[in-house]
Design a protein around this motif. Structure first.
Motif, PDB file in Angstrom:
ATOM      1  N   ILE A 162       0.843  -1.213   0.000  1.00 49.46           N
ATOM      2  CA  ILE A 162       0.000   0.000   0.000  1.00 49.46           C
ATOM      3  C   ILE A 162       0.871   1.253   0.000  1.00 49.46           C
ATOM      4  O   ILE A 162       0.607   2.212  -0.734  1.00 49.46           O
ATOM      5  CB  ILE A 162      -0.961  -0.011   1.217  1.00 49.46           C
ATOM      6  CG1 ILE A 162      -2.026  -1.100   1.035  1.00 49.46           C
ATOM      7  CG2 ILE A 162      -1.631   1.338   1.410  1.00 49.46           C
ATOM      8  CD1 ILE A 162      -2.811  -1.447   2.291  1.00 49.46           C
ATOM      9  N   LEU A 163       1.949   1.246   0.807  1.00 47.03           N
ATOM     10  CA  LEU A 163       2.842   2.422   0.858  1.00 47.03           C
ATOM     11  C   LEU A 163       3.518   2.673  -0.483  1.00 47.03           C
ATOM     12  O   LEU A 163       3.624   3.820  -0.931  1.00 47.03           O
ATOM     13  CB  LEU A 163       3.906   2.226   1.952  1.00 47.03           C
ATOM     14  CG  LEU A 163       3.433   2.413   3.402  1.00 47.03           C
ATOM     15  CD1 LEU A 163       4.528   2.032   4.372  1.00 47.03           C
ATOM     16  CD2 LEU A 163       2.977   3.841   3.645  1.00 47.03           C
TER      17      LEU A 163
ATOM     18  N   SER B 199       1.517   6.896  -6.679  1.00 47.63           N
ATOM     19  CA  SER B 199       0.371   7.684  -7.153  1.00 47.63           C
ATOM     20  C   SER B 199       0.652   9.192  -7.092  1.00 47.63           C
ATOM     21  O   SER B 199       0.012   9.974  -7.775  1.00 47.63           O
ATOM     22  CB  SER B 199      -0.882   7.361  -6.335  1.00 47.63           C
ATOM     23  OG  SER B 199      -0.683   7.758  -4.993  1.00 47.63           O
ATOM     24  N   CYS B 200       1.616   9.612  -6.242  1.00 42.73           N
ATOM     25  CA  CYS B 200       1.971  11.040  -6.206  1.00 42.73           C
ATOM     26  C   CYS B 200       3.494  11.174  -6.195  1.00 42.73           C
ATOM     27  O   CYS B 200       4.082  11.576  -5.177  1.00 42.73           O
ATOM     28  CB  CYS B 200       1.340  11.733  -5.001  1.00 42.73           C
ATOM     29  SG  CYS B 200       1.550  10.860  -3.443  1.00 42.73           S
TER      30      CYS B 200
ATOM     31  N   GLU C 137       2.382   1.797  -3.458  1.00 37.12           N
ATOM     32  CA  GLU C 137       1.357   2.281  -4.392  1.00 37.12           C
ATOM     33  C   GLU C 137       1.017   3.742  -4.118  1.00 37.12           C
ATOM     34  O   GLU C 137       0.829   4.526  -5.043  1.00 37.12           O
ATOM     35  CB  GLU C 137       0.073   1.431  -4.267  1.00 37.12           C
ATOM     36  CG  GLU C 137       0.162   0.104  -5.002  1.00 37.12           C
ATOM     37  CD  GLU C 137      -1.110  -0.730  -4.863  1.00 37.12           C
ATOM     38  OE1 GLU C 137      -2.096  -0.225  -4.295  1.00 37.12           O
ATOM     39  OE2 GLU C 137      -1.107  -1.876  -5.330  1.00 37.12           O
ATOM     40  N   PHE C 138       0.947   4.095  -2.836  1.00 41.53           N
ATOM     41  CA  PHE C 138       0.624   5.472  -2.446  1.00 41.53           C
ATOM     42  C   PHE C 138       1.733   6.423  -2.907  1.00 41.53           C
ATOM     43  O   PHE C 138       1.476   7.524  -3.382  1.00 41.53           O
ATOM     44  CB  PHE C 138       0.458   5.543  -0.930  1.00 41.53           C
ATOM     45  CG  PHE C 138      -0.177   6.825  -0.441  1.00 41.53           C
ATOM     46  CD1 PHE C 138      -1.548   7.027  -0.536  1.00 41.53           C
ATOM     47  CD2 PHE C 138       0.599   7.827   0.122  1.00 41.53           C
ATOM     48  CE1 PHE C 138      -2.128   8.202  -0.079  1.00 41.53           C
ATOM     49  CE2 PHE C 138       0.029   9.009   0.578  1.00 41.53           C
ATOM     50  CZ  PHE C 138      -1.347   9.190   0.472  1.00 41.53           C
ATOM     51  N   ARG C 139       2.974   5.957  -2.800  1.00 42.83           N
ATOM     52  CA  ARG C 139       4.122   6.764  -3.221  1.00 42.83           C
ATOM     53  C   ARG C 139       4.115   6.939  -4.742  1.00 42.83           C
ATOM     54  O   ARG C 139       4.392   8.019  -5.257  1.00 42.83           O
ATOM     55  CB  ARG C 139       5.418   6.096  -2.758  1.00 42.83           C
ATOM     56  CG  ARG C 139       6.616   7.041  -2.737  1.00 42.83           C
ATOM     57  CD  ARG C 139       7.881   6.348  -2.290  1.00 42.83           C
ATOM     58  NE  ARG C 139       7.988   6.199  -0.850  1.00 42.83           N
ATOM     59  CZ  ARG C 139       7.957   5.038  -0.204  1.00 42.83           C
ATOM     60  NH1 ARG C 139       7.799   3.905  -0.873  1.00 42.83           N
ATOM     61  NH2 ARG C 139       8.067   4.980   1.093  1.00 42.83           N
TER      62      ARG C 139
ATOM     63  N   GLN D  10      -0.981   9.770   6.130  1.00 35.80           N
ATOM     64  CA  GLN D  10      -2.024   9.861   5.084  1.00 35.80           C
ATOM     65  C   GLN D  10      -2.375   8.479   4.538  1.00 35.80           C
ATOM     66  O   GLN D  10      -3.548   8.136   4.389  1.00 35.80           O
ATOM     67  CB  GLN D  10      -1.524  10.733   3.920  1.00 35.80           C
ATOM     68  CG  GLN D  10      -1.334  12.185   4.264  1.00 35.80           C
ATOM     69  CD  GLN D  10      -2.637  12.957   4.209  1.00 35.80           C
ATOM     70  OE1 GLN D  10      -3.540  12.606   3.476  1.00 35.80           O
ATOM     71  NE2 GLN D  10      -2.725  13.989   5.015  1.00 35.80           N
ATOM     72  N   ALA D  11      -1.353   7.686   4.251  1.00 41.44           N
ATOM     73  CA  ALA D  11      -1.572   6.336   3.699  1.00 41.44           C
ATOM     74  C   ALA D  11      -2.323   5.474   4.706  1.00 41.44           C
ATOM     75  O   ALA D  11      -3.237   4.725   4.345  1.00 41.44           O
ATOM     76  CB  ALA D  11      -0.235   5.699   3.336  1.00 41.44           C
TER      77      ALA D  11
ATOM     78  N   ARG E 237      -6.097   6.772   4.994  1.00 42.18           N
ATOM     79  CA  ARG E 237      -6.910   6.555   3.788  1.00 42.18           C
ATOM     80  C   ARG E 237      -7.138   5.082   3.462  1.00 42.18           C
ATOM     81  O   ARG E 237      -7.993   4.751   2.658  1.00 42.18           O
ATOM     82  CB  ARG E 237      -6.248   7.235   2.584  1.00 42.18           C
ATOM     83  CG  ARG E 237      -6.359   8.757   2.644  1.00 42.18           C
ATOM     84  CD  ARG E 237      -5.895   9.341   1.342  1.00 42.18           C
ATOM     85  NE  ARG E 237      -5.390  10.689   1.497  1.00 42.18           N
ATOM     86  CZ  ARG E 237      -4.804  11.366   0.541  1.00 42.18           C
ATOM     87  NH1 ARG E 237      -4.592  10.797  -0.647  1.00 42.18           N
ATOM     88  NH2 ARG E 237      -4.396  12.602   0.736  1.00 42.18           N
ATOM     89  N   SER E 238      -6.360   4.204   4.076  1.00 43.83           N
ATOM     90  CA  SER E 238      -6.468   2.771   3.768  1.00 43.83           C
ATOM     91  C   SER E 238      -7.691   2.117   4.403  1.00 43.83           C
ATOM     92  O   SER E 238      -8.138   1.077   3.943  1.00 43.83           O
ATOM     93  CB  SER E 238      -5.222   2.028   4.247  1.00 43.83           C
ATOM     94  OG  SER E 238      -4.098   2.514   3.577  1.00 43.83           O
TER      95      SER E 238
END
Length: 305
Positions: free
Chosen positions: A81-82, A88-89, A84-86, A100-101, A104-105
């Motif tokens: 997840i981390l 995405s931005c 993917e979050f990284r 934030q990650a 929002r998860s």
């Protein structure tokens, strides 16, 4: 013969308790994991996991409960997840990127993130109960990053440290805002009337354990009205599990409370050597239909959502 005394019989001026069931949506990340667990999609679940922390699908129900609480509880999910979050931005990674990650998860954490600032602004103190120690770890991590002062009790905290944590939370000038508790370890015998809000992060199979947990703050000595927020994930195994627990509580109400006639106000007769003052008993006996409804639908059938 069974003698059963309730708090209401001993303390007539006990503060009221109001329970609200809050239905929470799964986030998109949770939905992906939930579907993968149901379909036993091992290739999706093993992304980001090493040999030491491969996901376990032997107990599907437990994995679904973990997913409803927070996907980080599933082995290997946090790293995936981390990353993917990284991705995405890539150009703008926020300074509180881990927080934030994490928030929002999970739908429950999104809700908690909105609820806690309002409770703090209102001067309330909060107890948060969860079944899982690892879930408390995630909540602890969240509280540290949000700079909320807290205490914590689970099965690993020994007696003297436990009492010290309770004392720090309960003293009149205490700055502690949240108390994290494991439902089984922190649900018996301790007095936390300094708190007036209780959040049941995830429900127990046995509804009596949750009632015991609520009684940590709703007990004799509590002067403020108590609010209970129970977080349930909509359209999930957790909802189904809660409905089953609700049926058990319905059975308790139908059998024990109708037997002792405790529903409604009871005003008894007070006798003294000199005079006898007779009051009226306003005992609410459950009708056959009410008992059937309690057995069929459960105790929470008409609770506010």
């Amino acid at each position: 013969m069974m003698l059963r005394r309730l708090k209401e019989d001993v303390e007539k001026n006990l503060a009221p308790k109001q329970e609200t069931i809050i239905e929470v949506e799964l986030t998109n990340i949770q939905k992906k994991y939930y579907r993968a667990i149901l379909e036993k999609n091992f290739s999706f679940l093993s992304k980001g996991a090493g040999h030491s922390n491969m996901p376990n699908l032997l107990n599907t129900m437990m994995e679904l409960r973990k997913c409803c609480n927070h996907p980080y509880l599933i082995n290997g999910a946090e790293e995936k997840i981390l990353s993917e979050f990284r991705d995405s931005c890539p150009h703008h990674v926020p300074h509180d990127f881990h927080l934030q990650a994490m928030v929002r998860s999970a739908g429950k954490l999104v809700l908690l993130d909105k609820l806690l600032p309002k409770l703090k602004a209102g001067g309330h103190k909060v107890l948060v109960f969860s079944q899982m120690v690892r879930c408390l770890d995630i909540l602890e991590d969240y509280l540290i990053q949000k700079r909320y002062l807290y205490e914590r009790i689970d099965g690993r905290v020994r007696g003297n440290l436990r009492q010290a944590a309770i004392d720090r939370f309960s003293k009149p000038d205490s700055d502690r805002f949240v108390f994290l508790l494991c439902t089984r370890a922190g649900g018996l015998g301790i007095n936390l009337t300094a708190a007036d809000t209780c959040i049941i992060f995830d429900s127990d199979w046995n509804p009596q354990n949750d009632l015991q947990a609520q009684a940590r703050c709703h007990r004799i000595g509590q002067s403020k009205s108590v609010k209970i927020y129970r977080l349930i994930t909509r359209n999930s195994y957790e909802r189904e599990m809660f409905d089953k627990a609700s049926l058990k509580l319905g059975l308790d109400k139908a059998v024990l409370q109708s037997m002792s006639g405790r529903e409604g106000s009871m005003r008894g007769s007070i006798s003294s050597p000199k005079k006898e003052i007779r009051g009226t008993y306003c005992i609410h006996q459950f009708s056959k239909k009410e008992i059937e409804d309690l057995l069929r639908k459960g105790a929470y059938a008409h609770s506010p959502h």
